[in-house]
Design a protein around this motif. Structure first.
Motif, PDB file in Angstrom:
ATOM      1  N   GLU A  41       0.639  -1.012  -0.190  1.00  0.00           N
ATOM      2  CA  GLU A  41       0.292   0.444   0.189  1.00  0.00           C
ATOM      3  C   GLU A  41       0.924   1.727   0.031  1.00  0.00           C
ATOM      4  OE1 GLU A  41      -3.583   1.594   2.493  1.00  0.00           O
ATOM      5  OE2 GLU A  41      -3.485  -0.717   2.605  1.00  0.00           O
ATOM      6  N   THR A  42       0.888   2.415  -0.788  1.00  0.00           N
ATOM      7  CA  THR A  42       1.322   3.089  -0.941  1.00  0.00           C
ATOM      8  C   THR A  42       0.949   3.845  -0.179  1.00  0.00           C
ATOM      9  OG1 THR A  42       0.292   3.450  -3.190  1.00  0.00           O
ATOM     10  CG2 THR A  42       2.791   2.547  -3.114  1.00  0.00           C
ATOM     11  N   ASN A  43      -0.359   4.534  -0.910  1.00  0.00           N
ATOM     12  CA  ASN A  43      -1.356   5.376   0.054  1.00  0.00           C
ATOM     13  C   ASN A  43      -0.520   7.235   0.188  1.00  0.00           C
ATOM     14  OD1 ASN A  43      -3.708   6.422   1.055  1.00  0.00           O
ATOM     15  ND2 ASN A  43      -2.385   5.865   3.526  1.00  0.00           N
ATOM     16  N   PRO A  44      -0.526   8.050  -1.006  1.00  0.00           N
ATOM     17  CA  PRO A  44       0.931   9.460  -0.990  1.00  0.00           C
ATOM     18  C   PRO A  44      -0.546  10.340  -1.126  1.00  0.00           C
ATOM     19  CG  PRO A  44      -0.214   7.651  -3.871  1.00  0.00           C
ATOM     20  CD  PRO A  44      -0.950   7.072  -2.279  1.00  0.00           C
ATOM     21  N   LYS A  45      -0.064  11.234  -0.634  1.00  0.00           N
ATOM     22  CA  LYS A  45      -2.074  12.251  -0.553  1.00  0.00           C
ATOM     23  C   LYS A  45      -2.285  12.654  -1.978  1.00  0.00           C
ATOM     24  CE  LYS A  45       0.154  14.364   4.180  1.00  0.00           C
ATOM     25  NZ  LYS A  45       0.647  15.542   4.155  1.00  0.00           N
ATOM     26  N   PRO A  46      -3.397  13.241  -2.313  1.00  0.00           N
ATOM     27  CA  PRO A  46      -3.456  13.189  -3.449  1.00  0.00           C
ATOM     28  C   PRO A  46      -3.198  15.179  -3.516  1.00  0.00           C
ATOM     29  CG  PRO A  46      -5.350  13.063  -1.748  1.00  0.00           C
ATOM     30  CD  PRO A  46      -4.764  13.202  -1.113  1.00  0.00           C
ATOM     31  N   LYS A  50      -5.408  15.866  -9.258  1.00  0.00           N
ATOM     32  CA  LYS A  50      -5.857  16.681  -9.710  1.00  0.00           C
ATOM     33  C   LYS A  50      -5.141  17.344 -10.788  1.00  0.00           C
ATOM     34  CE  LYS A  50      -9.915  20.016  -8.823  1.00  0.00           C
ATOM     35  NZ  LYS A  50     -10.171  20.634  -7.868  1.00  0.00           N
ATOM     36  N   ASN A  51      -6.095  18.191 -12.085  1.00  0.00           N
ATOM     37  CA  ASN A  51      -5.540  18.899 -12.839  1.00  0.00           C
ATOM     38  C   ASN A  51      -6.271  19.736 -13.874  1.00  0.00           C
ATOM     39  OD1 ASN A  51      -3.677  20.140 -14.987  1.00  0.00           O
ATOM     40  ND2 ASN A  51      -4.099  19.019 -16.876  1.00  0.00           N
ATOM     41  N   GLY A  52      -6.993  20.964 -12.962  1.00  0.00           N
ATOM     42  CA  GLY A  52      -7.699  21.695 -13.274  1.00  0.00           C
ATOM     43  C   GLY A  52      -9.242  21.376 -13.180  1.00  0.00           C
ATOM     44  N   LYS A  53     -10.123  20.884 -13.907  1.00  0.00           N
ATOM     45  CA  LYS A  53     -11.206  20.008 -13.372  1.00  0.00           C
ATOM     46  C   LYS A  53     -11.271  18.076 -13.752  1.00  0.00           C
ATOM     47  CE  LYS A  53     -14.272  23.675 -12.274  1.00  0.00           C
ATOM     48  NZ  LYS A  53     -14.408  24.203 -10.743  1.00  0.00           N
ATOM     49  N   GLU A  54     -10.551  17.968 -14.214  1.00  0.00           N
ATOM     50  CA  GLU A  54      -9.710  16.903 -14.554  1.00  0.00           C
ATOM     51  C   GLU A  54      -9.416  15.953 -13.172  1.00  0.00           C
ATOM     52  OE1 GLU A  54      -9.387  15.714 -19.220  1.00  0.00           O
ATOM     53  OE2 GLU A  54      -7.950  17.099 -18.721  1.00  0.00           O
ATOM     54  N   MET A  55      -9.533  14.932 -12.738  1.00  0.00           N
ATOM     55  CA  MET A  55      -9.386  14.498 -11.510  1.00  0.00           C
ATOM     56  C   MET A  55      -8.797  12.683 -11.986  1.00  0.00           C
ATOM     57  SD  MET A  55     -10.192  14.499  -7.181  1.00  0.00           S
ATOM     58  CE  MET A  55     -10.469  15.998  -7.688  1.00  0.00           C
ATOM     59  N   LEU A  56      -7.618  12.859 -11.651  1.00  0.00           N
ATOM     60  CA  LEU A  56      -7.390  10.964 -11.947  1.00  0.00           C
ATOM     61  C   LEU A  56      -7.498   9.889 -10.850  1.00  0.00           C
ATOM     62  CD1 LEU A  56      -6.411   8.701 -13.716  1.00  0.00           C
ATOM     63  CD2 LEU A  56      -3.928  10.102 -13.196  1.00  0.00           C
ATOM     64  N   VAL A  57      -7.695   8.848 -10.798  1.00  0.00           N
ATOM     65  CA  VAL A  57      -7.999   8.609  -9.698  1.00  0.00           C
ATOM     66  C   VAL A  57      -7.857   6.855  -9.571  1.00  0.00           C
ATOM     67  CG1 VAL A  57     -10.034   7.527  -7.802  1.00  0.00           C
ATOM     68  CG2 VAL A  57     -10.410   9.691  -8.250  1.00  0.00           C
ATOM     69  N   ILE A  89     -11.358  10.565 -14.264  1.00  0.00           N
ATOM     70  CA  ILE A  89     -10.946   9.603 -14.766  1.00  0.00           C
ATOM     71  C   ILE A  89     -10.271   8.543 -14.372  1.00  0.00           C
ATOM     72  CG2 ILE A  89      -8.670   8.861 -16.447  1.00  0.00           C
ATOM     73  CD1 ILE A  89      -9.414  11.853 -16.123  1.00  0.00           C
ATOM     74  N   VAL A  90     -11.491   7.369 -14.451  1.00  0.00           N
ATOM     75  CA  VAL A  90     -11.409   6.374 -12.703  1.00  0.00           C
ATOM     76  C   VAL A  90     -11.049   5.386 -13.728  1.00  0.00           C
ATOM     77  CG1 VAL A  90     -12.719   5.174 -10.511  1.00  0.00           C
ATOM     78  CG2 VAL A  90     -13.476   6.870 -11.454  1.00  0.00           C
ATOM     79  N   SER A  91      -9.690   4.637 -12.517  1.00  0.00           N
ATOM     80  CA  SER A  91      -8.903   3.524 -13.427  1.00  0.00           C
ATOM     81  C   SER A  91      -8.430   2.277 -12.153  1.00  0.00           C
ATOM     82  CB  SER A  91      -7.994   4.086 -13.802  1.00  0.00           C
ATOM     83  OG  SER A  91      -7.223   2.017 -14.519  1.00  0.00           O
ATOM     84  N   SER A  92      -8.704   0.753 -12.451  1.00  0.00           N
ATOM     85  CA  SER A  92      -7.969   0.037 -11.593  1.00  0.00           C
ATOM     86  C   SER A  92      -6.869  -0.133 -12.351  1.00  0.00           C
ATOM     87  CB  SER A  92      -8.995  -1.550 -11.208  1.00  0.00           C
ATOM     88  OG  SER A  92      -9.361  -1.197 -12.564  1.00  0.00           O
ATOM     89  N   ASP A  93      -6.564   0.450 -13.452  1.00  0.00           N
ATOM     90  CA  ASP A  93      -5.575  -0.542 -14.417  1.00  0.00           C
ATOM     91  C   ASP A  93      -4.324  -0.634 -14.074  1.00  0.00           C
ATOM     92  OD1 ASP A  93      -2.219  -0.329 -16.530  1.00  0.00           O
ATOM     93  OD2 ASP A  93      -4.557  -1.682 -16.690  1.00  0.00           O
ATOM     94  N   TYR A  94      -2.844  -1.799 -13.517  1.00  0.00           N
ATOM     95  CA  TYR A  94      -1.743  -1.899 -12.621  1.00  0.00           C
ATOM     96  C   TYR A  94      -0.664   0.060 -12.922  1.00  0.00           C
ATOM     97  CZ  TYR A  94       1.795  -2.267  -9.178  1.00  0.00           C
ATOM     98  OH  TYR A  94       2.707  -2.354  -7.986  1.00  0.00           O
TER      99      TYR A  94
END
Length: 158
Positions: A36-41, A75-82, A115-120
């Motif tokens: 588990e890396t658990n980085p801050k957003p 996060k990049n502006g109104k886009e958020m990569l999860v 932008i949601v992804s479970s890809d490693y």
């Protein structure tokens, strides 16, 4: 004759097992999915911890899911990569989990494109970008370029 055959089979079996044994070199690679890396957003536009609001709320929402054990948010502006990792026993339902998580995030947080992804691979790239932002080792323009490349990678995989 039978004893000799048994000894030969035992010898071959022992050779086979010793040839397949690892000397520990790949141990970290095998455990990479479990760590588990658990980085801050992080926010590309404001890469400080002072303005983390929506990102932290999104992280809490994602980690509520019992199937997910690690998440990174950029996060990049109104886009958020999860990007997140799913517990091993739930991997056969990855697409369903991703679809439900995207729907839940869009309903709860209006005005943000997720932008949601479970890809490693995407998870690793997002962690790398997050780390560069946290350590101020990347200029904003370069970070935005990296972010777009990760998004393009995600679109290729779908």
């Amino acid at each position: 004759m039978m004893i000799r055959l048994c000894l030969q089979l035992l010898f071959i079996f022992t050779l086979f097992l010793s040839g397949c044994a690892s000397n520990g070199d790949g141990k970290t690679e095998r455990l990479a999915l479990l760590k588990e890396t658990n980085p801050k957003p992080m926010d590309i536009i404001d890469a400080t911890d002072s303005k983390i609001g929506d990102e932290e709320a999104v992280k809490k929402e994602v980690t509520k899911n019992d199937h997910i054990y690690d998440v990174v948010i950029v996060k990049n502006g109104k886009e958020m990569l999860v990007a997140y990792k799913i517990k091993h026993l739930h991997r056969f339902r990855m697409k369903q989990i991703e679809k439900k998580l995207t729907k839940d995030l869009n309903e709860k947080f209006e005005g943000i494109h997720f932008i949601v992804s479970s890809d490693y691979k995407i998870f690793l790239e997002a962690v790398r970008l997050n780390k560069l932002l946290r350590e101020n080792e990347i200029p904003r323009e370069e970070a935005e370029k990296e972010f777009k490349q990760i998004v393009e990678l995600k679109e290729e995989k779908t």
